[in-house]
Design a protein around this motif. Structure first.
Motif, PDB file in Angstrom:
ATOM      1  N   THR A 150     -71.501 -15.173 -40.219  1.00 49.72           N
ATOM      2  CA  THR A 150     -71.921 -15.373 -41.778  1.00 49.72           C
ATOM      3  C   THR A 150     -73.250 -15.783 -40.738  1.00 49.72           C
ATOM      4  N   GLU A 156     -70.843  -8.557 -49.872  1.00 49.12           N
ATOM      5  CA  GLU A 156     -71.002  -8.751 -51.981  1.00 49.12           C
ATOM      6  C   GLU A 156     -69.934  -7.974 -52.129  1.00 49.12           C
ATOM      7  N   ILE A 215     -72.709 -12.808 -54.313  1.00 56.20           N
ATOM      8  CA  ILE A 215     -73.176 -13.488 -53.375  1.00 56.20           C
ATOM      9  C   ILE A 215     -74.678 -13.162 -53.121  1.00 56.20           C
ATOM     10  N   GLN A 224     -77.051 -16.209 -52.569  1.00 53.41           N
ATOM     11  CA  GLN A 224     -77.261 -16.452 -51.011  1.00 53.41           C
ATOM     12  C   GLN A 224     -79.331 -16.441 -51.129  1.00 53.41           C
ATOM     13  N   LEU A 256     -66.921 -18.608 -51.502  1.00 57.77           N
ATOM     14  CA  LEU A 256     -68.110 -19.385 -52.822  1.00 57.77           C
ATOM     15  C   LEU A 256     -68.536 -20.787 -51.535  1.00 57.77           C
ATOM     16  N   THR A 301     -70.192 -20.630 -48.458  1.00 55.50           N
ATOM     17  CA  THR A 301     -70.980 -19.816 -48.826  1.00 55.50           C
ATOM     18  C   THR A 301     -71.917 -21.024 -49.312  1.00 55.50           C
TER      19      THR A 301
END
Ligand SMILES: NC(=O)c1ccc[n+]([C@@H]2O[C@H](COP(=O)([O-])OP(=O)(O)OC[C@H]3O[C@@H](n4cnc5c(N)ncnc54)[C@H](OP(=O)(O)O)[C@@H]3O)[C@@H](O)[C@H]2O)c1
Length: 360
Positions: A141, A149, A159, A163, A230, A233
């Motif tokens: 990432t 996504e 996502i 983000q 998640l 992220t």
């Protein structure tokens, strides 16, 4: 006009829907965005088709039909039996290429690594590369050339919202809750309507809503991988074993054949009936929820108020609520079709376009 070469790993339900969508959108992407996508490689678990000049729409449509008949790309007129994904990325790649992983396999990681090392971009519907060691998640990432996504919520833009709307605006995410499994949504809705657990699992299995072994859905690991993605992220240093998972069957039913399992699950009916009843007495319902708060993630059955976004959710839809500093009293809620190849393919294609636009 910018031409973007595509290399696609996986040609199953989602993979075919992605190819169809890219073909159908050709004219629109050209006039609307000045983008042309050209498949230079396509592979399944055994075979590959490569053409550095681009596979024609006619060839792609013939390959779609060939694959729909259940045959491997290795058996197609233009295909060959491949000896690994590294060779395919190596042979077909060029700096502008986008590699699309629509498998459900861990085996793609080295090929994705090679692609990113070479400066290509990557789109994933496959969760597994991002659910392994956190170093791989960070490296992939951190490249800024990978989008994922469709790994959470299929086509629902979970996502991108996290983000590009929340983290990018310096909002603080306090708590995320979501239902990310169409199969488990089908089960909890049916339980609420008074249908027995064993009957629901049997129906879902017969209709193809579950994996061939329903324990793969009922065990909760697929939802756990989504929660992990998640959490990562959000920047949390989570590993899969840190996600607390409540399977929907006891450990002793994890052994044995699918048939044994299907014969034994009637023994669970009464305890689920009682849980549904206890929830109902509090004005609540049961949902299989992924919950992220305070750097911790858990997935399992939760009692949620009937009159809440999660409580109102019915059937196989997915839903996510973001409780943040900005979305404080009323959470930000996204809901939509969470399973199915077309919704998932839409998420993949949106990622392909977003990465291609960065190249203009
Ligand atoms: N279906 C959905 O509604 C949905 C929703 C959200 C996310 N997803 C995710 O999307 C991905 C694809 O799902 P799907 O339903 O399309 O699965 P699928 O129908 O089983 O297709 C998987 C494809 O990957 C290929 N493959 C497997 N291992 C491979 C390997 N090592 N190298 C190259 N190809 C390989 C398979 O090859 P063969 O054809 O030779 O078997 C097949 O073409 C999965 O990660 C899934 O979790 C699916």
């Amino acid at each position: 006009m910018l031409t973007i070469p595509l290399i696609q790993i996986g040609f199953g339900g989602v993979g075919r829907a992605v190819v169809e969508r890219v073909l159908d959108a050709r004219d629109e992407f050209e006039w609307r965005m000045g983008l042309e996508f050209e498949y230079v490689a396509l592979c399944d678990s055994a075979g590959a088709v490569i053409d550095q000049n681009g596979l024609s729409p006619g060839t792609l449509r013939r390959l779609l039909e060939h694959k729909r008949q259940g045959r491997s790309l290795a058996e197609s007129e233009v295909g060959y039996r491949h000896e690994g994904l590294l060779d395919i990325v190596d042979l077909a790649g060029s700096p502008e290429a986008i590699v699309i992983d629509v498998t459900a396999s861990d085996d793609t990681v080295p090929a994705l690594q090679l692609a990113l090392d070479r400066g290509y971009a990557v789109v994933l519907a496959n969760k597994k590369p991002l659910a392994g060691p956190i170093e791989v998640f960070r490296e992939f990432t951190g490249s800024g050339r990978l989008r994922y996504e469709a790994t959470v919520g299929a086509g629902v833009p979970v996502i991108a919202t996290l983000q590009e709307a929340l983290l990018a605006s310096h909002d603080t995410v306090h708590h995320i809750e979501g239902c990310f499994s169409g199969t488990l949504g089908y089960l909890t809705t049916g339980l609420e309507q008074g249908v027995a657990f064993s009957q629901l699992v049997g129906q879902a299995h017969a209709m193809g809503y579950t994996e061939p072994d329903p324990r793969d859905d009922l065990g909760g690991m697929d939802v756990a991988r989504k929660a992990l993605i998640l959490g990562r992220t959000l920047g949390w240093p989570l590993e899969l074993e840190h996600v607390e998972v409540e399977p929907l069957y006891p450990a002793e039913l994890g052994e044995g054949s699918v048939e044994d399992f299907m014969n034994a699950i009637e023994t669970l009916d009464e305890s689920y009936r009682q849980r549904v009843q206890a929830a109902r007495e509090q004005g609540s319902v049961l949902r299989y929820v992924a919950s992220l708060q305070g750097s911790e993630a858990r997935v399992g059955l939760q009692t949620v108020p009937q009159d809440s976004p999660l409580g109102r959710l019915q059937g196989t839809d997915n839903l996510i609520t973001f409780h943040t500093e900005v979305y404080n009293e009323t959470p930000l809620v996204l809901q939509g079709r969470g399973a199915g190849v077309h919704g998932t393919a839409a998420g993949v294609v949106a990622d392909i376009v977003a990465l291609a636009r960065c190249r203009k």
